[in-house]
Design an enzyme around this catalytic site. Sequence first.
Site, PDB file in Angstrom:
ATOM      1  CE1 TYR A  22      -3.207  -2.845   0.171  1.00 21.25           C
ATOM      2  CE2 TYR A  22      -3.749  -2.226   2.413  1.00 21.25           C
ATOM      3  CZ  TYR A  22      -3.967  -3.025   1.304  1.00 21.25           C
ATOM      4  OH  TYR A  22      -4.934  -4.002   1.341  1.00 21.25           O
ATOM      5  CB  ALA A  60     -19.894  -2.442  -2.939  1.00 23.06           C
ATOM      6  N   GLY A  88     -17.910   2.163  -2.230  1.00 23.23           N
ATOM      7  CA  GLY A  88     -18.736   3.361  -2.072  1.00 23.23           C
ATOM      8  C   GLY A  88     -20.137   3.220  -2.622  1.00 23.23           C
ATOM      9  CG  LEU A  97     -23.302  -1.381  -0.410  1.00 25.02           C
ATOM     10  CD1 LEU A  97     -22.657  -2.521   0.368  1.00 25.02           C
ATOM     11  CD2 LEU A  97     -24.790  -1.676  -0.635  1.00 25.02           C
ATOM     12  N   GLY A 157     -24.873   5.161  -0.887  1.00 25.70           N
ATOM     13  CA  GLY A 157     -26.022   5.898  -1.412  1.00 25.70           C
ATOM     14  C   GLY A 157     -25.616   7.182  -2.105  1.00 25.70           C
ATOM     15  CE  LYS A 158     -19.248  10.920  -3.245  1.00 24.28           C
ATOM     16  NZ  LYS A 158     -17.823  10.795  -2.851  1.00 24.28           N
TER      17      LYS A 158
END
Length: 316
Positions: free
Chosen positions: A61, A210, A212, A214, A216-217
């Site tokens: 990373y 997932a 982002g 999930l 709702g954005k």
Amino acid sequence: MTTITLGQNGPAVTPLCIGTWAWGDKLFWNYGNGYNSEQLKEAFIAAIDAGITFFDTAEVYGLGMSEEFLGQFMQQTSQQVQIATKYGPAPWRFTSQSVADALTASLKRLRVEQVALYQVHWSFAFFMSQQTLMNALADEVKRGRIATVGVSNYSAEQMREAHDILAKRGVPLAVNQVRYSLLTRQIESNGIFAAARELGVTILAYSPLAQGLLTGKYTPDSTETPNGARKMDSRFSKEGLQKIAPVISLLRNIGDKYNLTPAQVALNWLIAQGNTIPIAGVKTAQQVRQNAGALGWQLTDDEVAELDEVSRPWLH
């Protein structure tokens, strides 16, 4: 805060883990563009303030920068922090000494003498056998440089093999880190989840939101466009977003009852699966505080069942 034991007798950690893939990573997450080390330090402090002390990183990373940042930030708190990092079984690593050397480098970047969890980042080890790899990890447990051994992205069969090799050395396999969310439930149908339960292995769930989806954005009608790695993901297309709309709608409805966000409900659903710890990736303190809202409450059995039902298309 309640804790979860890693594996059968590993360290007790918080039920939510902070993911640090984006810490220093320019390739996928555009580190330096919109966030820098100052935001990451604030995120670390916000996690500690929220009582979340479990962090997941890897030597790859940010090409080591993620571990470096964690090492720096940990110097500034008296709170005990538990680190999970990963060994990458690259083609040029084919001896047990390769594992020892990689761990030495990670410990140096992290500025610690032991990590709570050391995981094999992927299952394909090129020229090193699982026998050599697992025995090298068992050696490090005996040396006291890692508290527990984990794997990542291992199938049920590969997990059993690793478990059996380690068991001969008296070392439990503590963790399998896999992709798991309401929109990626394949581990429930391909035997990984059942094998983990049988073997006493804890599931660390990466991409629990997932990428982002999930939160709702992103909606079929919104002007919000994804960046970075998400640009190439068809799930973020208008058609992809229309497909997940029923899941988002239910997350919103449940969230409205508790004054919580879809993301907080989605993370709590994972915790409700039992012996499962979501890894929530963050770049900012605000994201940490948002994710921390998944803790301290629990979905009802009926709500869990409703979410199970609406997300059935993603079981396979």
